[in-house]
Design a protein around this motif. Structure first.
Motif, short mmCIF file in Angstrom:
data_model
loop_
_atom_site.label_atom_id
_atom_site.label_comp_id
_atom_site.label_asym_id
_atom_site.label_seq_id
_atom_site.Cartn_x
_atom_site.Cartn_y
_atom_site.Cartn_z
N PHE A 203 13.59 7.34 55.01
CA PHE A 203 12.45 6.91 54.22
C PHE A 203 12.32 7.65 52.90
N ARG A 204 13.05 8.74 52.73
CA ARG A 204 13.07 9.46 51.47
C ARG A 204 14.09 8.86 50.51
N ARG A 205 15.08 8.17 51.03
CA ARG A 205 16.14 7.62 50.20
C ARG A 205 15.63 6.51 49.28
N ASP A 206 16.37 6.33 48.21
CA ASP A 206 16.02 5.28 47.24
C ASP A 206 16.89 4.06 47.50
N ILE A 207 16.55 3.33 48.57
CA ILE A 207 17.24 2.09 48.89
C ILE A 207 16.19 1.01 49.12
N SER A 208 16.65 -0.22 49.24
CA SER A 208 15.69 -1.32 49.38
C SER A 208 14.99 -1.26 50.74
N GLY A 209 13.88 -1.94 50.81
CA GLY A 209 13.13 -2.01 52.05
C GLY A 209 13.90 -2.71 53.15
N TRP A 210 14.69 -3.72 52.78
CA TRP A 210 15.51 -4.43 53.78
C TRP A 210 16.57 -3.51 54.37
N ALA A 211 17.16 -2.67 53.55
CA ALA A 211 18.17 -1.74 54.06
C ALA A 211 17.52 -0.72 54.99
N LYS A 212 16.34 -0.26 54.62
CA LYS A 212 15.63 0.68 55.49
C LYS A 212 15.27 0.01 56.82
N ALA A 213 14.80 -1.23 56.75
CA ALA A 213 14.45 -1.96 57.97
C ALA A 213 15.68 -2.18 58.85
N ALA A 214 16.81 -2.47 58.24
CA ALA A 214 18.05 -2.67 59.01
C ALA A 214 18.45 -1.37 59.72
N TRP A 215 18.36 -0.25 59.02
CA TRP A 215 18.69 1.04 59.64
C TRP A 215 17.72 1.33 60.79
N VAL A 216 16.43 1.06 60.59
CA VAL A 216 15.45 1.32 61.65
C VAL A 216 15.75 0.48 62.88
N VAL A 217 16.03 -0.80 62.67
CA VAL A 217 16.36 -1.68 63.80
C VAL A 217 17.62 -1.18 64.50
N PHE A 218 18.64 -0.80 63.71
CA PHE A 218 19.88 -0.30 64.27
C PHE A 218 19.63 0.97 65.09
N LEU A 219 18.77 1.86 64.58
CA LEU A 219 18.48 3.10 65.30
C LEU A 219 17.64 2.87 66.56
N ILE A 220 16.84 1.81 66.56
CA ILE A 220 16.02 1.54 67.74
C ILE A 220 16.79 0.76 68.79
N VAL A 221 17.57 -0.24 68.35
CA VAL A 221 18.30 -1.08 69.30
C VAL A 221 19.49 -0.33 69.90
N LEU A 222 20.27 0.31 69.08
CA LEU A 222 21.43 1.08 69.55
C LEU A 222 21.29 2.53 69.06
N PRO A 223 20.44 3.31 69.70
CA PRO A 223 20.08 4.61 69.15
C PRO A 223 21.27 5.58 69.02
N PHE A 224 22.11 5.69 70.02
CA PHE A 224 23.21 6.65 69.92
C PHE A 224 24.23 6.21 68.88
N LEU A 225 24.60 4.97 68.91
CA LEU A 225 25.55 4.46 67.93
C LEU A 225 24.95 4.48 66.53
N GLY A 226 23.68 4.10 66.41
CA GLY A 226 23.02 4.10 65.11
C GLY A 226 22.93 5.50 64.51
N ALA A 227 22.57 6.48 65.32
CA ALA A 227 22.50 7.85 64.83
C ALA A 227 23.88 8.37 64.44
N LEU A 228 24.87 8.07 65.24
CA LEU A 228 26.23 8.50 64.94
C LEU A 228 26.73 7.88 63.64
N VAL A 229 26.51 6.59 63.47
CA VAL A 229 26.95 5.90 62.24
C VAL A 229 26.18 6.44 61.03
N TYR A 230 24.89 6.67 61.18
CA TYR A 230 24.10 7.18 60.05
C TYR A 230 24.58 8.56 59.63
N VAL A 231 24.81 9.43 60.61
CA VAL A 231 25.25 10.79 60.29
C VAL A 231 26.65 10.76 59.65
N ILE A 232 27.52 9.90 60.14
CA ILE A 232 28.86 9.80 59.54
C ILE A 232 28.78 9.21 58.14
#
Length: 132
Positions: free
Chosen positions: A37-66
């Motif tokens: 939420f601190r990043r300067d990206i579009s709201g849709w990109a933030k929403a996609a990351w949030v959905v990814f982190l909620i639906v597939l939390p382990f994979l989403g966190a791993l992909v985000y950190v990488i």
């Protein structure tokens, strides 16, 4: 009735490890969401990351950190440097307004010249100002 005998040491150790991992996982998600939420990206990109982190939390966190690990660190370092700069500016501003011991002695001299204090009181104020 002895309760400790029903829960052996290795089970206690395993429970502590699981609890530590759970706390670390929650902390990782907090760090990811705060960075997201601190990043300067579009709201849709933030929403996609949030959905990814909620639906597939382990994979989403791993992909985000990488994907964002290095930039995430750079943003945190930049924020810490900015906070330190704000703190340093505030300290300098407060130090400049107080003026230090020379300013206190000057104010005491003005009080002495105006007759508001005696020479003895001026000497006490001067010693006190020079001690700090």
């Amino acid at each position: 009735m002895v309760i400790a005998a029903d829960y052996p040491f290795l089970d206690v150790l395993w429970t502590m490890i699981i609890f530590f991992c759970w706390v670390a996982w929650i902390w990782l998600l907090i760090m990811i969401f705060s960075d997201l939420f601190r990043r300067d990206i579009s709201g849709w990109a933030k929403a996609a990351w949030v959905v990814f982190l909620i639906v597939l939390p382990f994979l989403g966190a791993l992909v985000y950190v990488i994907a964002e690990g290095k930039e995430m660190t750079e943003r945190r370092v930049h924020d810490a440097a900015a906070a330190q700069a704000r703190f340093d500016d505030r300290v300098r501003a407060v130090a400049a307004t107080s003026g230090g011991s020379a300013a206190e002695i000057e104010r005491a001299k003005q009080l002495l010249d105006s007759g508001a204090i005696t020479q003895q009181e001026f000497d006490q104020l001067k010693v006190k100002a020079l001690a700090t």
